[in-house]
Design an enzyme around this catalytic site. Sequence first.
Site, PDB file in Angstrom:
ATOM      1  N   LYS A  75       4.094   7.994   1.395  1.00 54.49           N
ATOM      2  CA  LYS A  75       3.651   7.559   2.723  1.00 54.49           C
ATOM      3  C   LYS A  75       4.438   8.282   3.811  1.00 54.49           C
ATOM      4  CE  LYS A  75       2.011   3.128   1.016  1.00 54.49           C
ATOM      5  NZ  LYS A  75       2.330   1.741   0.695  1.00 54.49           N
ATOM      6  N   GLN A  96       6.731  -2.742   2.029  1.00 51.82           N
ATOM      7  CA  GLN A  96       6.195  -2.420   0.703  1.00 51.82           C
ATOM      8  C   GLN A  96       6.307  -3.628  -0.236  1.00 51.82           C
ATOM      9  OE1 GLN A  96       4.712   0.619  -0.205  1.00 51.82           O
ATOM     10  NE2 GLN A  96       4.146  -0.530  -2.031  1.00 51.82           N
ATOM     11  N   ASP A 109      -1.032  -2.625   7.473  1.00 52.93           N
ATOM     12  CA  ASP A 109      -1.533  -2.949   6.138  1.00 52.93           C
ATOM     13  C   ASP A 109      -2.674  -3.956   6.219  1.00 52.93           C
ATOM     14  OD1 ASP A 109      -0.650  -1.625   3.891  1.00 52.93           O
ATOM     15  OD2 ASP A 109       1.153  -2.859   3.621  1.00 52.93           O
TER      16      ASP A 109
END
Length: 277
Positions: A42, A86, A109
Amino acid sequence: MRLREAVAADVAAFVAAHGRAPGLAVVLVGEDPASRVYVKNKGVATRAAGMVSFEHRLDAGVSEAELLALVAALNADQAVDGILVQLPLPAHIDGDKVLAAIDPAKDVDGFHPVNAGRLAVGQKALVPCTPKGCLMLIEEALGDLSGREALVIGRSSIVGKPMAALLTAKSATVTLAHSRTRDLAGHVARAEIVVAAVGVPEMVRGDWIRPGACVIDVGINRVVAADGTSRLVGDVEFAGASVRAGWITPVPGGVGPMTIACLLANTVEAASARLAA
Ligand code: NDP
């Protein structure tokens, strides 16, 4: 890839308008090997798109309060437009609490209950990256989805549920299957669109697939052969399915790259929306 090119163009326009690049903060807690790879990828993709990557690596023993304090600092940081924590988090940290602490305007997200709720009621939302990428692939393959028979296998908040909401918003007729579903093979056989997000290697058999169907395989499963070598496979038996499907994504290389591209797209979208607000 066209989406990455579109994102790079949006980033350039953002820089020209605002004199700075959009910023994405990624928080990694602990040493989970898969999570480390995802976070590294990422960061690389963020910088390649011309954006700023802020990476925060915390020890697995970090307290929930310390993590919440970092999220609060990132919420307040004007250089940060997107925040991604994460998953999975260590067991002593309440993941739902941490996700709910992220400013919904920076929730790239799309996991915050506010964004999940907006998606569910059809309002503008930051949409989870994997289903957003899957929808793009499906529309690229089939065009208008109105009235199409769609089957989503898996009902997680990260993939299955938002995928079903996105397909419903496109007027597909959606079935959401899960571990209690009876006759999964029968559901698959009727579906013009199959999105498999289960996490069980090759559980969707190739001969279940309706001829010509669009098959999106989200699963990422590592299987170890008798000789000790390992490889990644999806939730769909690719060899058998690919001879029946009209369109199918491979694992690896199908949905994964789209997920990262959509994360970048969400970051530019969040940056632009925040500055317009
Ligand atoms: P979860 O474990 O959160 O959810 C799995 C879902 O599959 C559950 O809803 C479960 O049902 C259902 N399920 C389990 N067994 C069966 C079965 N035998 N028949 C039908 N349904 C079943 O997984 P995620 O949604 O987080 O991830 C799914 C897969 O996608 C994983 O392999 C993951 O690694 C991958 N993934 C890939 C991404 C990418 O970028 N390519 C991103 C995110 C995930 P129930 O609810 O009843 O338990």
